[in-house]
Design an enzyme around this catalytic site. Structure first.
Site, PDB file in Angstrom:
ATOM      1  CG  ASP A  82      -2.096   0.892   1.145  1.00 18.10           C
ATOM      2  OD1 ASP A  82      -2.516   1.200   0.020  1.00 18.10           O
ATOM      3  OD2 ASP A  82      -2.635   1.287   2.202  1.00 18.10           O
ATOM      4  CG  HIS A 180      -5.176   7.765   4.510  1.00 16.40           C
ATOM      5  ND1 HIS A 180      -4.537   8.568   3.595  1.00 16.40           N
ATOM      6  CD2 HIS A 180      -5.507   6.632   3.830  1.00 16.40           C
ATOM      7  CE1 HIS A 180      -4.465   7.945   2.434  1.00 16.40           C
ATOM      8  NE2 HIS A 180      -5.057   6.779   2.551  1.00 16.40           N
TER       9      HIS A 180
END
Length: 287
Positions: A82, A180
């Site tokens: 990621d 996030h």
């Protein structure tokens, strides 16, 4: 079952209108928890590690743990790197057995993002590895990178179409107002923007910042074309809170097998809930 590329898995999810959850794991227990949840739910699974987690655990340890998990499971599992912008690390992870990688050059000008992503696509496709990229800027904190709320930028539908055509990327993370980390208040997802992007590009779309998004918003995003949802912060919080509670209730506890078991169960419960929310429960039978 051996590790699989997430390409076909995600293409099928988009065609059939459901979403596959991708979980960032940082310890053996977190990995075990989400694998057990996926096996119980009969769900396809994407395991993810950030660059920071690789620095913490090492590529060899990660791939060894995941290999054991796949050998003991009958569900399709992909392993994804990621938010990486280091071509060398991407190459190492592919060589080590990762079946999906993300070249995140979203902080760079569009042309540079295209060029770097195209290079990774050429490398990864030789090994049948999925490539994810990102357009726009998702706010919040990911490893050491911080994008302030005022600097977050929605993905442009025209650029998304051009980007996919120019790079041949397999999946695309699009900034649509998520962030996030955990949200302060309810997230404001730009559903109209998501619909415009989904109409222009046929590849699976990725929802970053999946921790804490209300179920109704997740389901609406999936209905509009999201085929992968990343979950990280909620797992870390559940894991850490369980450990804190264990030590608060039993200060003399010194056996990791006891308190890690409870932390693992806390993560598993979150994972099961996210899979249900995304509609991927029972879908492993179709892969």
């Amino acid at each position: 079952m051996p590790l699989v590329s997430s390409t076909e898995m995600l293409q099928q999810a988009r065609r059939e209108g459901y979403c596959i959850t991708a979980f960032n794991v940082h310890t053996l227990e977190m990995l075990q928890a989400v694998v057990e949840a996926a096996c119980e739910a009969l769900s396809p699974l994407i395991l993810q590690t950030t660059v920071g987690t690789i620095k913490h655990l090492g590529v060899g340890y990660v791939t060894a743990m995941v290999r054991v998990a796949t050998e003991q499971s009958s569900i399709p599992i992909a392993l994804h790197l990621d938010h990486c912008h280091d071509y060398g690390l991407i190459e190492r992870c592919i060589q080590a057995g990762y079946t999906s990688v993300m070249m995140d050059a979203s902080m760079l000008p569009f042309e540079q993002n295209v060029e770097l992503t195209r290079q990774v696509v050429e490398l990864a496709h030789r090994s049948g590895v999925n490539v994810e990229a990102e357009l726009g800027k998702v706010g919040g904190v990911e490893d050491e990178r911080i994008v302030a709320k005022e600097d977050a930028l929605l993905a442009d539908p025209n650029e998304c179409e051009q980007f996919v055509a120019a790079t041949g990327v397999d999946t695309l993370a699009v900034a649509i107002g998520t962030a996030h980390g955990m949200y302060q208040g309810e997230p404001r997802i730009a559903f109209e923007r998501l619909a415009q992007i989904a109409q222009r590009i046929p590849i699976p779309l990725v929802l970053h910042g999946g921790s804490g998004i209300p179920e109704a918003q997740v389901k609406r995003s999936v209905a509009l074309g999201m085929a992968k949802m990343n979950v990280a912060t909620e797992l870390r919080i559940a894991f850490s809170q369980s450990l804190k509670q264990s030590f608060a209730e039993r200060p003399s506890e010194n056996d990791p097998r006891h308190y890690m078991k409870l932390a693992k169960q806390a993560v598993k419960e979150i994972a099961l809930d996210k899979m249900r929310m995304c509609g991927c429960v029972g879908k492993a039978a179709n892969h």
